[in-house]
Enzyme design. Structure first.
Site, short mmCIF file in Angstrom:
data_model
loop_
_atom_site.label_atom_id
_atom_site.label_comp_id
_atom_site.label_asym_id
_atom_site.label_seq_id
_atom_site.Cartn_x
_atom_site.Cartn_y
_atom_site.Cartn_z
N CYS A 25 3.77 -0.27 5.70
CA CYS A 25 5.15 -0.73 5.87
C CYS A 25 5.80 -0.02 7.06
O CYS A 25 5.65 1.19 7.22
CB CYS A 25 5.96 -0.48 4.61
N TYR A 184 4.44 -1.63 -7.53
CA TYR A 184 5.24 -2.81 -7.28
C TYR A 184 5.02 -3.84 -8.40
O TYR A 184 4.35 -3.56 -9.38
CB TYR A 184 4.96 -3.34 -5.87
N GLY A 325 -5.23 4.30 7.28
CA GLY A 325 -3.80 4.16 7.46
C GLY A 325 -3.29 5.16 8.47
O GLY A 325 -3.22 4.90 9.67
N ARG A 326 -2.95 6.35 7.99
CA ARG A 326 -2.30 7.34 8.85
C ARG A 326 -3.18 7.77 10.01
O ARG A 326 -2.67 8.07 11.10
CB ARG A 326 -1.87 8.54 8.01
#
Length: 360
Positions: A25, A184, A325-326
């Site tokens: 996100c 979620y 990701g990171r």
């Protein structure tokens, strides 16, 4: 066993390698209209240019009230679809497969984004927030209490995911992922810690999994037989009496039978009191357990930071692919660098960058 840079095919879609971009996100729709911007084009385009095989766009809401924050992307309108088409086209032009994660945040919607505002928790309605929904009227700690969804509202949610999948295909995405992780909405239905329903969508595992399976079937029907459909799971809530790897493996097998092709295994996010045990590759054992237990293809994610580590996950058969990701935020060209370190000569370096390609 295949290596990190061997191709893989899902349904009729070839993917050039097994080093993929996890959805991340960006909270960057500053007009709060869900329309992706130049930031998303450059962010995702750079990751495709950097050599990843699959680039999955961030959690993208299927309805306005499904956004994590007011600054999240969406795919419920023509304007959003058109903006995504430009981005998907660029990703494809770099040789990567373009994917998008379809999402609804449930009780974790309408929150302040993690940058740009020092506040945390739910955004008030007079500042652009909205009431949230969930399987049960149980709040995430520090957030507003959600409204429990009525059973007659759930078919509309299923249609929203299917409609979003149709828009994704029209926009040029070659793959869709259903977000059932990180606390979620669909994860909220799966976990007994957040689902206290007594109807056909609560109680036993088959009831708690019902909404997800209905969505998988609807998305499969919407995209046809050729396009891959992924599901992202949190393998565990990291909390007593919650969702766990055994339930995940069971539901993954059901989702495979409903039309899903590969399962993206993460963990956590449902409750604030989770006790995560971090370490290099700490979620890889979950992917391995679910892949073996359910006999399904899986990808692994979580503190995978070196080429050798990523390659070993695939070569040892612990997962069919690795998502980063990171590490990719730190180095969007990680795949190109990893190939060099692993002694693999790629033929898809961007021609504009060939002068910088390391020589053996």
């Amino acid at each position: 066993m295949p290596g990190l840079f061997d191709p893989i095919t899902l349904r009729s879609t070839p993917i050039r390698n097994r080093l993929w971009v996890a959805p991340m996100c960006q909270y960057s729709c500053l007009d709060r209209d869900g329309v992706p911007t130049d930031w998303h084009l450059v962010h995702l385009g750079a990751l495709a240019r950097g050599g990843a095989g699959l680039v999955i766009a961030e959690a993208t809401a299927v309805v306005p009230e499904g956004r994590i924050s007011p600054e999240d992307t969406g795919i419920w309108s023509d304007e959003q679809e058109a903006a995504w088409a430009r981005i998907a086209e660029f990703i494809r032009g770099q040789g990567a497969v373009a994917g998008i994660q379809l999402a609804h945040a449930g009780r974790k919607a309408s929150t302040f984004s993690p940058w740009g505002d020092a506040r945390h928790g739910s955004v008030p309605s007079d500042e652009g927030g909205w009431p949230t929904v969930a399987p049960s009227a149980v709040a995430f700690e520090g957030y507003a209490v959600p409204r429990a969804l009525d059973a007659d509202e759930l078919p509309g949610l299923v249609r929203a995911f299917a409609d979003a999948a149709v828009r994704a295909v029209r926009a040029g995405f070659g793959l869709v992922e259903i977000h059932a992780a990180h606390g979620y909405l669909l994860h909220q239905f799966l976990s007994p810690l957040s689902n206290h329903r007594t109807d056909a969508y609560g109680g036993p595992l088959e009831n708690r999994a019902r909404l997800l399976l209905e969505i998988v079937r609807a998305v499969r029907a919407a995209v046809g037989e050729e396009l891959p459909v992924l599901v992202r799971f949190s393998a565990t809530d990291w909390a007593d009496d919650g969702w766990d790897p055994e339930q995940t493996a069971t539901v993954a097998a059901w989702a495979r039978d409903a039309g899903a092709d590969l399962f993206d295994i993460s963990s956590g996010g449902l409750v604030a009191h989770q006790a995560i045990r971090l370490g290099p590759g700490y979620q890889v054992p979950f992917a391995e357990h679910i892949g073996d237990g359910a006999e399904v293809p899986v990808s692994a994610v979580g503190l995978i930071t070196t080429p050798a580590q990523a390659d070993a996950v695939v070569r040892e058969g612990r997962a069919d692919a690795v998502m980063l990701g990171r590490e990719l935020l730190r180095d969007p060209h990680f795949p190109l660098r990893a190939a060099h370190e692993l002694g693999v000569d790629l033929d898809y370096w961007p021609p504009q960058y060939l002068r910088a390609k390391p020589r053996p």
